[in-house]
Write a protein that holds these residues in place. Structure first.
Motif, mmCIF file in Angstrom:
data_model
loop_
_atom_site.group_PDB
_atom_site.id
_atom_site.type_symbol
_atom_site.label_atom_id
_atom_site.label_comp_id
_atom_site.label_asym_id
_atom_site.label_seq_id
_atom_site.Cartn_x
_atom_site.Cartn_y
_atom_site.Cartn_z
ATOM 1 N N LEU A 535 0.836 -1.201 0.000
ATOM 2 C CA LEU A 535 0.000 0.000 0.000
ATOM 3 C C LEU A 535 0.879 1.263 0.000
ATOM 4 O O LEU A 535 1.812 1.387 0.793
ATOM 5 N N THR A 536 0.599 2.156 -0.924
ATOM 6 C CA THR A 536 1.271 3.452 -0.934
ATOM 7 C C THR A 536 0.218 4.540 -0.795
ATOM 8 O O THR A 536 -0.790 4.527 -1.503
ATOM 9 N N LEU A 537 0.451 5.456 0.125
ATOM 10 C CA LEU A 537 -0.512 6.532 0.348
ATOM 11 C C LEU A 537 0.210 7.879 0.315
ATOM 12 O O LEU A 537 1.374 7.977 0.714
ATOM 13 N N ALA A 538 -0.491 8.881 -0.166
ATOM 14 C CA ALA A 538 0.074 10.234 -0.147
ATOM 15 C C ALA A 538 -0.219 10.830 1.237
ATOM 16 O O ALA A 538 -1.366 10.857 1.671
ATOM 17 N N LEU A 539 0.814 11.289 1.898
ATOM 18 C CA LEU A 539 0.663 11.705 3.290
ATOM 19 C C LEU A 539 0.337 13.190 3.379
ATOM 20 O O LEU A 539 1.059 14.039 2.850
ATOM 21 N N HIS A 540 -0.749 13.484 4.038
ATOM 22 C CA HIS A 540 -1.167 14.883 4.240
ATOM 23 C C HIS A 540 -0.895 15.273 5.692
ATOM 24 O O HIS A 540 -1.545 14.775 6.603
ATOM 25 N N LEU A 609 -3.493 9.954 3.121
ATOM 26 C CA LEU A 609 -3.566 9.525 4.500
ATOM 27 C C LEU A 609 -3.440 10.765 5.376
ATOM 28 O O LEU A 609 -2.456 11.510 5.289
ATOM 29 N N ALA A 610 -4.457 10.997 6.209
ATOM 30 C CA ALA A 610 -4.435 12.146 7.114
ATOM 31 C C ALA A 610 -4.344 11.643 8.539
ATOM 32 O O ALA A 610 -4.693 10.496 8.817
ATOM 33 N N TYR A 611 -3.845 12.458 9.431
ATOM 34 C CA TYR A 611 -3.885 12.069 10.836
ATOM 35 C C TYR A 611 -4.552 13.118 11.697
ATOM 36 O O TYR A 611 -4.324 13.220 12.886
ATOM 37 N N CYS A 612 -5.384 13.912 11.034
ATOM 38 C CA CYS A 612 -6.307 14.806 11.719
ATOM 39 C C CYS A 612 -7.688 14.485 11.152
ATOM 40 O O CYS A 612 -7.863 14.391 9.939
ATOM 41 N N ALA A 613 -8.668 14.282 12.037
ATOM 42 C CA ALA A 613 -9.998 13.876 11.573
ATOM 43 C C ALA A 613 -10.618 14.933 10.677
ATOM 44 O O ALA A 613 -11.287 14.628 9.697
ATOM 45 N N MET A 614 -10.376 16.202 11.005
ATOM 46 C CA MET A 614 -10.984 17.264 10.206
ATOM 47 C C MET A 614 -10.362 17.323 8.824
ATOM 48 O O MET A 614 -11.048 17.557 7.836
ATOM 49 N N CYS A 615 -9.044 17.128 8.756
ATOM 50 C CA CYS A 615 -8.382 17.106 7.443
ATOM 51 C C CYS A 615 -9.000 15.998 6.590
ATOM 52 O O CYS A 615 -9.331 16.195 5.429
ATOM 53 N N ARG A 616 -9.131 14.806 7.181
ATOM 54 C CA ARG A 616 -9.668 13.695 6.399
ATOM 55 C C ARG A 616 -11.064 14.034 5.901
ATOM 56 O O ARG A 616 -11.402 13.821 4.742
#
Ligand code: SF4
Ligand code: SF4
Ligand code: SF4
Ligand SMILES: [Zn+2]
Lengths: 766, 70
Positions: A535-540, A609-616
């Motif tokens: 799996l490759t994800l673009a990291l935000h 891939l986000a690690y803030c719920a609002m960003c996602r």
């Protein structure tokens, strides 16, 4: 903002600094504008550019030795722009009719002695200032020597510029014996002031004390001699320097005659450094164009091609990366002025409210600015000021502030040590948006922390106060922080584990006594979910993690441990962009916020891939497939296709928070809270298009229920005889909601709802 | 505030309590301390005022914005 602060802000943005070519030119010819006009084939406007700055443009334009080229930014990517040849090509074009603005005539008479380029320039400038100028020259035709000195000139060209001098009021005295002391003495007697072109007339017999270099010039930059009413231009080889000497000597003479300061405001004269920054990113190197016929110079086509290589040097680094700055059509230096003016308005419209309130306060501008301009500080200060003076438009942030109030209310706020403990070493603070967006994940994380952290983990539900911080509402922020601090202290000041970068940033900046770490730094992934390999994800990165390298790093390590390959976005890490929620941009300017997140989503075709719920959720809101880091660690809690799950709506976000609190209280602490009576039992039915419309209008289910409950109880609504629909209104806060609905066996069918902020005086009753 | 003239369909609504149809009447509106009068559909008996979606999201929103920026 005070005047002085405005000056500081303005000075900080260097966008209006001159490009290298302009700063290098002794006369500051606008070569950038010249190239722009020539490249576009606008010859008349190009002529205007010459005429605005150059004396005798038809002459100087053909002979300038272009010292600007040595500093041209283009030379760092190929070769310098041949500005000299471009000027000449413009001068070769027929000149448009150029008009001098008529100036009030002055009475002091000036004799210019010598018809070199310096003398001609001085005559040009002084005549334009309204002085009666007599030009004394040894030969028959003024300036004739230039025609023979420079192959690109001829007698006709010189005569045309001399004619312009004549029409500006300059008179000519041919056959002047400029080496004869008696001749000079006579000129001095009949004039108020003299100007010497030292290349032609050394000033014999005028009693001038020799200056440092032996010539009569005491101060070469100002062209001063030992006598007040005599200026002199040093002899020079470079044509443009000759003109510049003449110009500065003339300016000094004018100031002397007008009795104003000789030097005030003149420190910018002549070649100088510039602070302008121009990025060469993406600029392909290119060589200068050689004219096919070197003697004739550039053809018009050749000049256009060469001018087209000009980089149009500007800064605009921030504008290039910020849709908000771009949208308002200008750049921070100008915005600072607009914001200052906005605050100074007493009567009339404040035009810049939207500008002030639309910034996401993300700080990317400062990151990319070569001069450290922080638009976010400017905007937040302006908001604080507006709130303090009661000038903040009530609609700008109200929805978000009410949401903050909700998070701090008994519907959501909670503070408990871990069940079964009197106090716990740590406390989990999931923040408001994770609980609003993915309450099951918030629960799972909390259970995991309780199971893995040694000293026990309490739970703190509430809001970090970011919305009021962003809104500039200091009073509300203080209230939120008092409440937060009180809850945290009641738990014995445990170390805080926060899931949200915004909370962490807010604590670090406003509650420094709180020790807080990111969830990503303490969450142990052993035994948790693990995506299928490959799996490759673009990291935000969220914008609030810009200055939290340890958090960004922890996330990358977690992902590496999960075997997920990361695509770093062009604007990531310290240079990451906001998702459009920050700074309450999405409240004050929803349309722009959508544009911001849409652009963000286009940086990569991969799932984010986000690690803030609002960003996602913001990304998901514009259809960008996005995962939250917890979707990987706790698979199965966000449906079959977590990257494609829609952003939960505003009403759902509230219900999720309340339910999360009730469930945890019940399951972990064995406390059953009585269900909220009444309204919650009103079942609403609406089709998707109605739901989407109300979401956009930020009308909550809670508002609908309150309106229906009130109207059904009081009976004071409208009915439509044909459709049978009912129409009820309700005003819980600062807005009146109208709900069109009909009662049905399953619940109330909502057909439409809208709101306004005005009130009907007397409440709509007789 | 110059409110648009109510449309015929705005008078289709009836006051539930009084059973009356709407009639145009001058109504005073207020926002941020500013008052203005507009002709709006209103129950002749109890005074219940009807504000249409078109008015709320159109002219009213526009005037609200203007007053907020004043
Ligand atoms: S690239 Fe153009 S604007 Fe920049 S220094 Fe050279 S001539 Fe001037
Ligand atoms: S803080 Fe962010 S949104 Fe605001 S101007 Fe800077 S880059 Fe743009
Ligand atoms: S980056 Fe923006 S704020 Fe900074 S100097 Fe350039 S134009 Fe001005
Ligand atoms: Zn009535």
């Amino acid at each position: 903002m005070e005047q002085l602060e405005l000056r500081d802000w303005e000075r900080r943005c260097i966008q209006e600094e001159p490009p290298e070519c302009v700063a290098a030119c002794p006369l500051h010819l606008d070569a950038r504008a010249l190239c722009g006009q020539v490249a576009a084939g606008r010859w008349d406007q190009a002529w205007q550019v010459l005429f605005r700055t150059l004396p005798l443009p038809g002459v100087l334009g053909r002979i300038c030795d272009s010292p600007c080229q040595a500093r041209c930014k283009r030379s760092e990517a190929g070769e310098a722009i041949r500005v000299g040849l471009i000027e000449r090509a413009v001068a070769d074009q027929p000149a448009p009719r150029l008009r001098l603005p008529p100036l009030p005539r002055k009475s002091q008479k000036i004799a210019v002695l010598g018809d070199g380029l310096a003398g001609l320039t001085a005559a040009w400038d002084l005549a334009r200032k309204g002085y009666p100028v007599a030009l004394h020259h040894p030969g028959d035709a003024p300036g004739a020597a230039l025609a023979s000195e420079f192959p690109t000139l001829n007698a006709e060209i010189v005569a045309a510029e001399v004619a312009r001098l004549a029409s500006a009021g300059v008179t000519f005295s041919p056959g002047a014996t400029l080496n004869d002391p008696a001749y000079l003495a006579a000129r001095r007697a009949e004039n108020d002031a003299l100007l010497l072109d030292l290349a032609i007339c050394p000033g014999a017999g005028l009693d001038l004390t020799p200056g440092p270099d032996g010539s009569p010039v005491q101060d070469p930059a100002l062209g001063l001699t030992s006598q007040e009413k005599i200026s002199a231009a040093l002899a020079e080889t470079s044509p443009v320097w000759r003109a510049a000497r003449g110009r500065w000597a003339a300016a000094s003479l004018d100031r002397r005659l007008q009795n104003v300061s000789l030097s005030a405001g003149r420190d910018q004269e002549g070649p100088r450094p510039t602070r302008l920054f121009t990025s060469l990113e993406g600029v392909k190197p290119s060589a200068a164009l050689d004219p096919a016929d070197p003697l004739a110079g550039y053809s018009p086509e050749e000049a256009r091609a060469e001018a087209g290589r000009c980089l149009d040097c500007q800064c605009l680094e921030c504008v290039k990366v910020c849709a908000y700055l771009e949208r308002f059509g200008s750049y921070p230096r100008k915005y600072a002025r607009e914001i200052y003016n906005n605050a100074s308005i007493v009567m009339g419209m404040r035009q810049a409210n939207k500008l002030v309130n639309s910034c996401s306060l993300c700080g990317l501008c400062q990151e990319v600015c070569p001069s450290d301009f922080a638009m976010q500080d400017l905007c937040r200060q302006a908001r604080q000021d507006m709130v303090a003076r009661g000038k903040m438009p009530p609609s700008a942030h109200e929805f978000a502030l009410l949401d903050q109030d909700f998070s701090l209310s008994a519907d959501f706020a909670l503070a408990r040590p871990q069940a079964g403990q009197a106090s716990s070493a740590e406390v989990f603070f999931p923040g408001c948006q994770l609980c609003a967006s993915a309450p099951a994940q918030a629960q799972a994380v909390y259970r995991r922390l309780m199971a893995t952290r040694p000293g026990g983990v309490g739970l703190l539900l509430g809001c970090c106060g970011a919305p009021s911080l962003w809104a500039g509402d200091d009073a509300r922020l203080a209230g939120a922080h008092d409440q937060w601090r009180g809850a945290w202290e009641s738990l014995g000041r445990p170390r805080v584990i926060a899931a949200c970068s915004t909370c962490l940033k807010t604590f670090a900046e406003h509650l420094p006594e709180v020790e807080a770490v990111s969830l990503w730094q303490v969450l142990d992934p052993a035994g948790l979910g693990r995506p299928a390999p490959g799996l490759t994800l673009a990291l935000h990165d969220p914008c609030t993690a810009r200055h939290a390298p340890q958090v960004r790093q922890a996330v990358r390590e977690l992902l590496a441990g999960l075997g997920v390959a990361v695509e770093e976005l062009r604007l990531g890490g310290e240079r990451t962009e906001c998702c459009g929620f920050g700074g309450l941009m999405a409240n004050a300017n929803p349309e722009l916020a959508r544009e911001v997140v849409r652009r963000r989503g286009e940086l990569s075709g991969r799932d984010y891939l986000a690690y803030c719920a609002m960003c996602r959720d913001s990304l998901a809101g514009v259809g960008k497939r996005s995962l939250h880091l917890l979707d990987l660690l706790f698979p199965g809690l966000a449906g079959e296709d977590p990257a494609g799950r829609p952003r939960p709506g505003w009403s759902r976000r509230r219900e999720n928070r309340s339910r999360l609190r009730r469930e945890l209280l019940r399951d972990l602490w064995g406390e059953e809270e009585a269900a909220v009576p009444g309204q919650a039992e009103i079942k609403l039915i609406m089709d998707e298009s109605v739901a989407a419309r109300l979401e956009e209008r930020r009308i909550l289910a809670e508002d609908l229920r309150a309106a229906i409950a009130r109207a059904e109880a009081a009976g004071d609504h409208l009915v439509h005889p044909e459709t049978g629909h009912r129409l009820a209104s309700h005003r819980p806060h600062q807005a009146t909601f109208w709900v069109e609905y009909s009662p049905g066996p399953e619940g109330f069918v909502v057909h439409n709802a809208y709101s306004h902020r005005m009130t009907v005086v007397g409440g709509g009753r007789l | 505030m110059k409110a648009p003239t109510p449309r015929p369909e705005d008078f289709a609504w009836r006051c539930r309590q009084c059973g009356e149809g709407m009639v145009a009447a001058p109504v005073t509106l207020e926002y941020l301390g500013n008052q203005f009068t507009a002709e709006l559909p209103r129950c002749p008996r109890c005074g219940l005022v009807y504000i249409s979606e078109e008015l709320a999201l159109g002219k009213m929103a526009e005037v609200e914005q203007l007053l907020e920026d004043k």
